[in-house]
Design an enzyme around this catalytic site. Structure first.
Site, PDB file in Angstrom:
ATOM      1  N   ASP A   1       0.862  -1.171   0.000  1.00  0.00           N
ATOM      2  CA  ASP A   1       0.000   0.000   0.000  1.00  0.00           C
ATOM      3  C   ASP A   1       0.912   1.239   0.000  1.00  0.00           C
ATOM      4  O   ASP A   1       2.082   1.149   0.379  1.00  0.00           O
ATOM      5  CB  ASP A   1      -0.865  -0.064   1.267  1.00  0.00           C
ATOM      6  CG  ASP A   1      -1.699   1.160   1.464  1.00  0.00           C
ATOM      7  OD1 ASP A   1      -2.218   1.698   0.468  1.00  0.00           O
ATOM      8  OD2 ASP A   1      -1.847   1.580   2.641  1.00  0.00           O
TER       9      ASP A   1
ATOM     10  N   ASP B   1      -0.091   5.088   0.859  1.00  0.00           N
ATOM     11  CA  ASP B   1      -0.293   6.102   1.909  1.00  0.00           C
ATOM     12  C   ASP B   1      -0.359   5.452   3.288  1.00  0.00           C
ATOM     13  O   ASP B   1      -1.145   4.529   3.519  1.00  0.00           O
ATOM     14  CB  ASP B   1      -1.565   6.907   1.624  1.00  0.00           C
ATOM     15  CG  ASP B   1      -1.475   7.649   0.296  1.00  0.00           C
ATOM     16  OD1 ASP B   1      -0.400   8.198   0.004  1.00  0.00           O
ATOM     17  OD2 ASP B   1      -2.464   7.660  -0.461  1.00  0.00           O
TER      18      ASP B   1
END
Ligand code: MG
Ligand code: ZN
Length: 164
Positions: free
Chosen positions: A8, A10
């Site tokens: 991922d 952020d």
């Protein structure tokens, strides 16, 4: 076949912002990330980012600016002789009900086709349930971390437990 760690973006690679990371001025890359990626690559993992970027279709940023952000991350990593192998992002808002927004597995599956990745030997790591579900929906393993601080240990454990 290759194996991969899907990351991922952020909250894992760079600081998350409630109002979205919309341009390179708002990008704060975590200090530990180059070392983490280096370690994964030394263990023969491809490192591929899978990220929901609904700010694009919310009209808050553009695909060009998102690509600039990803180039900026690569330029940072280059200084530490490492890199991310690819970035895949979903530009859609949740209400568009697209097939690529995590927890849907489509971006991971696309990456696995593009890079000949064996999903059973691969992991998706993120700080949201939707990251874990996207990984599991794609047929790989999912790991949820609380935040970026958990990433180095998570990677160390993962590598320690690999059966070669
Ligand atoms: Mg996140
Ligand atoms: Zn999408």
């Amino acid at each position: 076949m290759n194996k991969a760690i899907f990351l991922d973006r952020d909250g894992v690679i760079n600081k998350e912002r409630k109002d979205y990371v919309k341009n390179i001025d708002e990008l704060k890359i975590f200090e530990n990330i180059s070392e983490c990626i280096n370690k994964l690559k030394n263990n023969n993992f491809l490192v591929i980012v899978i990220t929901n970027q609904s700010a694009i279709n919310r009209g808050l940023t553009t695909i060009e600016k998102i690509n600039e952000i990803h180039n900026q991350i690569q330029n940072h990593l280059k200084k530490f002789n490492t890199k991310i192998d690819a970035f895949y992002f979903c530009p859609h808002r949740p209400d568009e009900n697209c097939l690529c927004r995590k927890p849907n597995p489509q971006l991971i599956i696309k990456a696995s086709n593009d890079f000949q990745i064996d999903l059973k030997s691969s992991w998706m790591i993120g700080d949201n349930d939707s990251d874990v579900f996207a990984g599991e929906n794609a047929g790989c393993k999912g790991i949820k971390i609380k935040n970026n601080m958990d990433l180095p240990n998570t990677i160390n454990e993962l590598i320690k437990n690999l059966d070669y």
